[in-house]
Design an enzyme around this catalytic site. Structure first.
Site, PDB file in Angstrom:
ATOM      1  N   ARG A 160      34.167  49.776  28.303  1.00 41.78           N
ATOM      2  CA  ARG A 160      35.547  49.781  28.835  1.00 41.78           C
ATOM      3  C   ARG A 160      36.406  50.496  27.800  1.00 41.78           C
ATOM      4  NH1 ARG A 160      39.237  45.326  31.828  1.00 41.78           N
ATOM      5  NH2 ARG A 160      37.839  46.028  33.466  1.00 41.78           N
ATOM      6  N   HIS A 171      37.457  53.293  37.732  1.00 42.24           N
ATOM      7  CA  HIS A 171      36.980  51.901  37.686  1.00 42.24           C
ATOM      8  C   HIS A 171      35.913  51.729  38.784  1.00 42.24           C
ATOM      9  CE1 HIS A 171      36.821  47.836  36.669  1.00 42.24           C
ATOM     10  NE2 HIS A 171      38.010  47.405  37.019  1.00 42.24           N
ATOM     11  N   GLN A 191      34.654  48.248  40.170  1.00 45.36           N
ATOM     12  CA  GLN A 191      35.668  47.608  41.002  1.00 45.36           C
ATOM     13  C   GLN A 191      35.589  48.125  42.439  1.00 45.36           C
ATOM     14  OE1 GLN A 191      38.072  45.210  40.076  1.00 45.36           O
ATOM     15  NE2 GLN A 191      38.214  45.096  42.292  1.00 45.36           N
ATOM     16  N   ASP A 207      47.607  47.462  43.019  1.00 41.84           N
ATOM     17  CA  ASP A 207      47.195  47.180  41.635  1.00 41.84           C
ATOM     18  C   ASP A 207      48.468  47.142  40.793  1.00 41.84           C
ATOM     19  OD1 ASP A 207      45.775  46.935  39.247  1.00 41.84           O
ATOM     20  OD2 ASP A 207      45.104  49.027  39.184  1.00 41.84           O
ATOM     21  N   CYS A 215      42.680  44.332  42.663  1.00 46.08           N
ATOM     22  CA  CYS A 215      41.550  44.234  41.723  1.00 46.08           C
ATOM     23  C   CYS A 215      41.734  43.080  40.745  1.00 46.08           C
ATOM     24  CB  CYS A 215      41.381  45.546  40.971  1.00 46.08           C
ATOM     25  SG  CYS A 215      42.830  46.036  40.053  1.00 46.08           S
ATOM     26  N   ARG A 264      32.218  41.047  42.306  1.00 42.62           N
ATOM     27  CA  ARG A 264      31.965  41.855  41.105  1.00 42.62           C
ATOM     28  C   ARG A 264      30.622  41.434  40.501  1.00 42.62           C
ATOM     29  NH1 ARG A 264      36.260  44.022  38.213  1.00 42.62           N
ATOM     30  NH2 ARG A 264      34.591  44.968  37.001  1.00 42.62           N
TER      31      ARG A 264
HETATM   32  N1   CP Z   1      39.522  43.844  37.928  1.00 46.87           N
HETATM   33  C1   CP Z   1      39.085  43.840  36.652  1.00 46.87           C
HETATM   34  O1   CP Z   1      38.407  44.743  36.205  1.00 46.87           O
HETATM   35  O2   CP Z   1      39.432  42.749  35.947  1.00 46.87           O
HETATM   36  P1   CP Z   1      39.339  42.611  34.363  1.00 46.87           P
HETATM   37  O3   CP Z   1      40.305  43.612  33.768  1.00 46.87           O
HETATM   38  O4   CP Z   1      39.752  41.200  34.086  1.00 46.87           O
HETATM   39  O5   CP Z   1      37.943  42.904  33.916  1.00 46.87           O
HETATM   40  N1  NVA Z   2      44.775  49.643  36.635  1.00 45.36           N
HETATM   41  C1  NVA Z   2      44.494  48.439  35.882  1.00 45.36           C
HETATM   42  C2  NVA Z   2      43.235  47.830  36.354  1.00 45.36           C
HETATM   43  C3  NVA Z   2      42.856  46.552  35.655  1.00 45.36           C
HETATM   44  C4  NVA Z   2      41.563  45.979  36.153  1.00 45.36           C
HETATM   45  C5  NVA Z   2      44.417  48.769  34.398  1.00 45.36           C
HETATM   46  O1  NVA Z   2      43.811  49.782  34.047  1.00 45.36           O
HETATM   47  O2  NVA Z   2      44.981  48.021  33.608  1.00 45.36           O
END
Ligand code: CP
Ligand code: NVA
Length: 314
Positions: A110, A137, A140, A232, A272, A300
């Site tokens: 990540r 992502h 997701q 989101d 998400c 997930r």
């Molecule tokens: N939706 C999602 O990826 O959640 P987190 O940021 O908590 O992993």
């Molecule tokens: N768009 C958001 C998604 C979190 C799961 C971010 O990148 O923070």
């Protein structure tokens, strides 16, 4: 002991859903459905396999579901919190990759910069899974469309409307929708549209599946007839300085009860998570009967287990 022979993916990594065919996505869904239905039968598929999880950003869902997911399959995860020293600052991304491949069997990353995921993938021989970057992502979106497939049987010809920021979640949603033949409408304020390259490539992919891709600005017009409305956060991780400015810009893009009423009466609400009630969604919609946000979060786990099996059990 598992007696099922799972299909594998003909790719080393999962960096973007755009790299998968519609058939490959369906195969991920079939594997996820089997793992979800018969969890205890498959608890040795990745016996003794090790997963490195390198996270530059916060996470609840991605971290827990990969950690629990690999354990469910008989393997184990090692978590590295890299928020203070970004990957590539203490040593090169290439050296991180070359070390990790000697100790573990796959990596979930990540990251802020998308390039960090692609460089990791390039420099190591083991699978690299994108657990969210500034651009994409994929895990997701696979869970989003797996959930819709469970709800509807098929997503082909269904209308999904995303209202909000044209961000990482939005990009992967577009990538996945067009591969599966779902119509996708993206509605953002001017200047916050999804990346043009993502949209153009999606439009090309959509020619094969009959999906429609629409980019719009008026939420009330965009959601008309939608079978699902997705939103989101308005400011993603890394954009904390813009929270206030964006709250003003996105004010008219809140998914509230009035907006839901303009969609199909049976429309689903998707997010998400994490969600900010009172900002991109009202508490009434988020916690209301049309919301499937926790089903998506649950899935997930199952979808990522499928990805792990299909990339690692080769
Ligand atoms: N939706 C999602 O990826 O959640 P987190 O940021 O908590 O992993
Ligand atoms: N768009 C958001 C998604 C979190 C799961 C971010 O990148 O923070």
């Amino acid at each position: 002991m598992s007696t099922t022979t799972f299909e594998t993916l003909p790719h080393k990594d999962l960096v973007s859903v755009a790299n998968l065919t519609g058939a490959e996505i369906q195969s991920v869904f079939a594997t996820a459905a089997e793992l979800k239905a018969n969890r205890d039968e498959h608890n040795d598929v990745l016996r003794n396999k090790r997963l490195a999880m390198i996270f530059e950003k916060d996470s609840l869902r991605t971290r827990f579901t990969f950690d629990v997911g690999i354990a469910d399959l008989g393997g184990m995860a090692v978590f590295m919190d890299h928020r203070d020293a970004k990957i590539g600052s203490r040593e090169s991304i290439k050296d991180v990759a070359r070390n990790l491949e000697r100790w573990v069997d796959a990596i979930v990353a990540r990251t802020f910069k998308h390039r960090v995921v692609t460089e990791l993938a390039k420099h190591c021989s083991i699978p690299v899974i994108n657990g969210l970057s500034d651009s994409l992502h994929p895990c997701q979106a696979l869970s989003d469309f797996f959930t819709l497939t469970e709800k509807w049987g098929s997503v082909r010809g269904k209308r999904v409307c995303y209202v909000g920021d044209g961000n990482n979640t939005c990009h992967s949603l577009i990538n996945t929708a067009v591969k599966l033949g779902a119509h996708i409408t993206i509605c953002t304020p001017e200047g916050y549209e999804p990346n043009a390259k993502v949209v153009n490539e999606a439009m090309i992919a959509a020619r094969d599946t009959g999906a429609e891709v629409r980019i719009m600005e008026d939420p009330r017009e965009a959601v008309e007839g939608a079978d699902a409305i997705y939103t989101d956060v308005w400011a993603s991780m890394g954009q904390e300085d813009e929270v206030e400015e964006r709250a003003g810009i996105f004010h008219d893009y809140q998914v509230d009860e009035g907006l839901m009423e303009l969609a199909d009466p049976s429309a689903l609400f998707m997010h998400c998570l994490p969600a900010h009630r009172g900002h991109e969604v009202t508490a009434g919609v988020m916690d209301g009967p049309q919301s499937v946000v926790y089903d998506i979060a649950e899935n997930r786990l199952h979808v990522q287990k499928a990805v792990l099996v299909m990339l690692m059990a080769k």
